[in-house]
Design an enzyme around this catalytic site. Structure first.
Site, PDB file in Angstrom:
ATOM      1  N   TYR A 122       2.842   9.836  -0.281  1.00 51.65           N
ATOM      2  CA  TYR A 122       3.845   8.970   0.092  1.00 51.65           C
ATOM      3  C   TYR A 122       5.827   9.118  -0.185  1.00 51.65           C
ATOM      4  O   TYR A 122       6.787   8.506   0.683  1.00 51.65           O
ATOM      5  CB  TYR A 122       3.694   7.670   0.374  1.00 51.65           C
ATOM      6  CG  TYR A 122       2.460   6.893   1.409  1.00 51.65           C
ATOM      7  CD1 TYR A 122       1.534   8.331   1.601  1.00 51.65           C
ATOM      8  CD2 TYR A 122       2.244   5.289   1.419  1.00 51.65           C
ATOM      9  CE1 TYR A 122       0.631   7.564   2.460  1.00 51.65           C
ATOM     10  CE2 TYR A 122       1.153   5.588   1.792  1.00 51.65           C
ATOM     11  CZ  TYR A 122      -0.135   6.506   2.411  1.00 51.65           C
ATOM     12  OH  TYR A 122      -1.248   6.148   3.364  1.00 51.65           O
ATOM     13  N   LYS A 154      -2.318   6.295  -3.910  1.00 48.84           N
ATOM     14  CA  LYS A 154      -3.600   6.791  -4.370  1.00 48.84           C
ATOM     15  C   LYS A 154      -2.995   8.294  -4.623  1.00 48.84           C
ATOM     16  O   LYS A 154      -2.397   8.939  -4.272  1.00 48.84           O
ATOM     17  CB  LYS A 154      -4.055   6.985  -1.595  1.00 48.84           C
ATOM     18  CG  LYS A 154      -4.591   5.952  -1.794  1.00 48.84           C
ATOM     19  CD  LYS A 154      -3.939   5.881  -0.408  1.00 48.84           C
ATOM     20  CE  LYS A 154      -4.002   5.186   0.715  1.00 48.84           C
ATOM     21  NZ  LYS A 154      -2.382   4.380   0.321  1.00 48.84           N
ATOM     22  N   ASP A 159       0.852  -1.402   0.221  1.00 42.28           N
ATOM     23  CA  ASP A 159      -0.025   0.409  -0.425  1.00 42.28           C
ATOM     24  C   ASP A 159       0.911   1.408  -0.220  1.00 42.28           C
ATOM     25  O   ASP A 159       1.765   1.257   0.784  1.00 42.28           O
ATOM     26  CB  ASP A 159      -1.239   0.173   0.993  1.00 42.28           C
ATOM     27  CG  ASP A 159      -2.095   1.192   1.328  1.00 42.28           C
ATOM     28  OD1 ASP A 159      -2.391   1.043   1.173  1.00 42.28           O
ATOM     29  OD2 ASP A 159      -1.341   1.881   2.064  1.00 42.28           O
ATOM     30  N   HIS A 195      -7.154   9.727  -2.385  1.00 47.05           N
ATOM     31  CA  HIS A 195      -6.959   9.386  -1.187  1.00 47.05           C
ATOM     32  C   HIS A 195      -7.834  10.503   0.003  1.00 47.05           C
ATOM     33  O   HIS A 195      -8.037   9.701   1.320  1.00 47.05           O
ATOM     34  CB  HIS A 195      -5.168  10.730  -0.643  1.00 47.05           C
ATOM     35  CG  HIS A 195      -4.765   9.159   0.221  1.00 47.05           C
ATOM     36  ND1 HIS A 195      -3.261   9.956   0.046  1.00 47.05           N
ATOM     37  CD2 HIS A 195      -5.045   9.127   1.354  1.00 47.05           C
ATOM     38  CE1 HIS A 195      -2.514   9.195   1.036  1.00 47.05           C
ATOM     39  NE2 HIS A 195      -3.791   8.492   2.545  1.00 47.05           N
TER      40      HIS A 195
END
Length: 296
Positions: free
Chosen positions: A52, A83, A47, A116
């Protein structure tokens, strides 16, 4: 041998019930270490998110593992999630953000792509453009899904109101809703809505951002259940999510923790244990991540 049980999404594809979270894991060497340890232990669901900032490294490591013929791994063995960030809400922004994400992973498709957040960055909470933008973003995801670029689409951090709104106009029901879930924060109304539409719930922050396992917040009931079952508090929290039918995606940068989390399939919580854990959220709701206020 990969022994992680799988769930079936509402579009018929399967998804591992346990995956590796990568939030805040940015350093390339750490990302590589974590991914390789997870894959060698049996994980297949990774994930990530555009926000990120680790997609490129994750893609590089996975592609290298696939190229290593001694491992006998194929792209279809993996389940890769990313996302859409709040800054890229809107039809064209979403479409371009996804294509850039795909390029960073250096893959032909992603297994799951989520919106997200329900809001758009830099807009006031009351701005009606939030709803307009997320509707346009989801339309872009539906088209990318139909074209085969994404195997499943969904949303993250949507409240009951956001999800109800989405269900009123979408042509493809989301396959996954990813939200914070643990015994201290059980969103029953939202979960019931997901069950009604066969939307798979994916839990993040199962360990309360680590606070439920590092001693910062100690819950005697959880410790007692862990002791009774001869497992760790982390395993109890993850097993609780799995027995509720949630996908769990714990994050760790420690090889021993990554392996330990796999052992949640080696025991089962009794009905009494589950009821005791469920009762926690009724008396002391605690949210560790996003403020759940129903805004946007």
């Amino acid at each position: 041998m990969n022994s992680i049980p799988k769930f079936v999404l509402n579009n018929g594809i399967t998804i591992p019930s346990l995956g590796l979270g990568t939030y805040r894991i940015i350093d390339p060497e750490t990302v590589e270490f974590v991914i390789k340890n997870a894959i060698s232990s049996g994980y297949r669901l990774i994930d990530s998110a555009i926000g990120y900032r680790n997609e490129e490294t994750i893609g590089k490591v996975i592609n290298e593992l696939i190229k290593d013929t001694s491992l006998n791994l194929k792209r279809e063995d993996f389940f890769i999630t990313s996302k859409l960030p709040p800054k890229d809400q809107g039809y064209e922004n979403c479409r371009q953000a996804f294509l850039s994400s795909l390029q960073r992973f250096n893959m032909d498709y992603l297994d799951l792509f989520l919106i997200h957040w329900p809001g758009t960055q830099k807009l006031k909470p009351s701005d009606p453009k939030h709803a307009i933008n997320r509707k346009a973003s989801y339309k872009a995801l539906e088209e990318l899904y139909t074209s085969g670029k994404i195997r499943a689409i969904g949303v993250s951090n949507y409240t009951h109101r956001h999800l109800t709104d989405l269900l009123s106009y979408c042509t493809i029901i989301p396959a996954v809703l990813q939200v914070e879930l643990h015994p201290l924060y059980y969103q029953k109304e939202l979960i019931d809505l997901c069950k009604e539409y066969k939307i798979q719930v994916q839990a993040y922050s199962s360990l309360g951002e680590g606070k439920l396992v590092n001693g910062e917040i100690e819950i005697p009931v959880i410790k007692d259940i862990a002791k009774k079952n001869n497992v760790s508090v982390a395993q109890i929290l993850l097993r609780w999510g799995y027995q509720h039918g949630f996908i769990v995606i714990p994050k760790s940068v420690k090889a021993e923790r990554i392996k330990e989390n796999l052992n949640i399939f080696n025991f089962e919580l009794s009905n009494e244990d589950m009821e005791a854990l469920d009762s926690l959220g009724k008396s002391q709701t605690t949210k560790f991540c996003w403020d759940p206020t129903d805004i946007y």
